[in-house]
Design a protein around this motif. Structure first.
Motif, short mmCIF file in Angstrom:
data_model
loop_
_atom_site.label_atom_id
_atom_site.label_comp_id
_atom_site.label_asym_id
_atom_site.label_seq_id
_atom_site.Cartn_x
_atom_site.Cartn_y
_atom_site.Cartn_z
N LYS A 20 -0.85 -9.05 0.87
CA LYS A 20 -1.11 -8.42 -0.43
C LYS A 20 -0.05 -7.39 -0.82
CE LYS A 20 -6.14 -8.96 -0.15
NZ LYS A 20 -6.16 -9.95 0.89
N LEU A 21 0.87 -7.09 0.09
CA LEU A 21 1.85 -6.04 -0.17
C LEU A 21 2.97 -6.50 -1.10
CD1 LEU A 21 2.17 -4.51 3.40
CD2 LEU A 21 0.89 -3.61 1.45
N GLN A 22 3.43 -5.54 -1.89
CA GLN A 22 4.54 -5.75 -2.83
C GLN A 22 5.57 -4.65 -2.62
OE1 GLN A 22 3.03 -5.55 -6.83
NE2 GLN A 22 1.48 -7.12 -6.50
N ALA A 23 6.77 -4.91 -3.09
CA ALA A 23 7.82 -3.89 -3.04
C ALA A 23 7.32 -2.63 -3.75
CB ALA A 23 9.09 -4.41 -3.70
N GLY A 24 7.56 -1.50 -3.13
CA GLY A 24 7.14 -0.22 -3.70
C GLY A 24 5.80 0.28 -3.21
N ASP A 25 5.06 -0.55 -2.44
CA ASP A 25 3.79 -0.09 -1.90
C ASP A 25 4.03 0.93 -0.81
OD1 ASP A 25 2.23 -1.66 -3.58
OD2 ASP A 25 1.99 -3.28 -2.12
N ARG A 69 9.62 -10.83 4.80
CA ARG A 69 9.41 -11.15 3.39
C ARG A 69 9.77 -9.97 2.50
NH1 ARG A 69 5.19 -10.26 -0.16
NH2 ARG A 69 3.74 -9.51 1.43
N LEU A 70 9.46 -8.77 2.97
CA LEU A 70 9.83 -7.52 2.32
C LEU A 70 10.38 -6.59 3.38
CD1 LEU A 70 6.57 -6.87 0.25
CD2 LEU A 70 8.80 -7.36 -0.72
N PRO A 71 11.32 -5.72 3.03
CA PRO A 71 11.73 -4.71 4.00
C PRO A 71 10.55 -3.79 4.32
CG PRO A 71 13.29 -4.83 2.18
CD PRO A 71 12.10 -5.65 1.78
N PHE A 94 10.35 5.35 -1.10
CA PHE A 94 9.09 5.14 -1.80
C PHE A 94 9.27 4.35 -3.09
CE2 PHE A 94 7.68 9.43 0.13
CZ PHE A 94 7.33 8.81 1.32
N GLU A 95 10.40 4.49 -3.72
CA GLU A 95 10.67 3.81 -4.99
C GLU A 95 11.56 2.60 -4.80
OE1 GLU A 95 12.32 6.97 -7.32
OE2 GLU A 95 10.49 8.17 -7.19
N GLY A 96 11.76 2.18 -3.56
CA GLY A 96 12.73 1.13 -3.25
C GLY A 96 12.17 -0.28 -3.26
N ASP A 97 12.87 -1.13 -2.53
CA ASP A 97 12.62 -2.57 -2.54
C ASP A 97 11.67 -3.04 -1.45
OD1 ASP A 97 14.24 -2.00 -0.38
OD2 ASP A 97 15.59 -3.70 -0.69
N GLN A 138 -4.55 6.11 -4.40
CA GLN A 138 -4.19 7.11 -5.41
C GLN A 138 -3.17 6.46 -6.33
OE1 GLN A 138 -5.24 10.36 -5.95
NE2 GLN A 138 -3.97 10.27 -7.75
N GLY A 139 -3.51 6.31 -7.58
CA GLY A 139 -2.64 5.62 -8.53
C GLY A 139 -3.17 4.23 -8.82
N LYS A 140 -2.76 3.66 -9.93
CA LYS A 140 -3.30 2.39 -10.40
C LYS A 140 -3.08 1.24 -9.42
CE LYS A 140 -3.36 -0.57 -14.47
NZ LYS A 140 -2.82 -0.80 -15.81
N ARG A 141 -1.85 1.01 -9.00
CA ARG A 141 -1.54 -0.08 -8.07
C ARG A 141 -2.26 0.15 -6.73
NH1 ARG A 141 -0.99 -4.77 -5.67
NH2 ARG A 141 0.31 -4.66 -3.83
N ALA A 142 -2.20 1.36 -6.22
CA ALA A 142 -2.80 1.66 -4.92
C ALA A 142 -4.32 1.52 -4.95
CB ALA A 142 -2.41 3.05 -4.46
#
Length: 151
Positions: A20-25, A69-71, A94-97, A138-142
């Protein structure tokens, strides 16, 4: 959520969390020493397809794993209990790829990102193998990710 062992916790991280993880999580792992924070991170890494050994970055502060799949950026900021996190440029991670996993997030101070999933891990008082987890966002995505992890 309860897990009968650290292995069960790793399997949950691998099979449920990692897909379920995406870049920036950003995942903040809160728990006492030996609660299973690094074990959970090992499961995440396996679920992301990272093959190498996962070690706690206690002395390096950040370990980067880029072959999945993601760093995965695994941070242990326990050594910053007296401050200094703001000087490390963690916001670039935190704001990366990739996905950031932070152990000992209470030492982030002003570097705490606006959007994060908090996973609180507790060892059971009567059973050393049993782990209790609380997941919140905390936050919409999270918040959406935290809800999906508890479903």
């Amino acid at each position: 959520m309860d897990f009968a062992s650290e292995e069960a916790l790793q399997q949950w991280a691998k099979a449920t969390v990692a897909p379920k993880l995406q870049a920036g999580d950003v995942l903040l792992l809160d728990g006492d020493l030996g609660a299973g924070k690094t074990s959970l991170t090992k499961g995440l890494a396996a679920g992301l397809g990272i093959a190498g050994p996962i070690k706690s970055p206690t002395f390096t502060i950040v370990r980067e794993y880029t072959d999945g799949r993601l760093p995965l950026y695994h941070m242990d900021i326990y050594r910053l209990e007296n401050g200094g996190a703001e000087d490390l440029g963690l916001e670039e991670y935190f704001e990366g790829d990739g996905v950031c996993v932070v152990e000992w997030p209470e030492f982030l101070g002003v570097c705490l990102p606006a959007d994060y999933v908090l996973i609180q891990i507790e060892k059971d008082d009567n059973d050393d193998d049993l782990r209790h987890l609380k997941v919140s966002g905390q936050g919409k995505r999270a918040q959406a990710l935290a809800a999906a992890l508890q479903a």
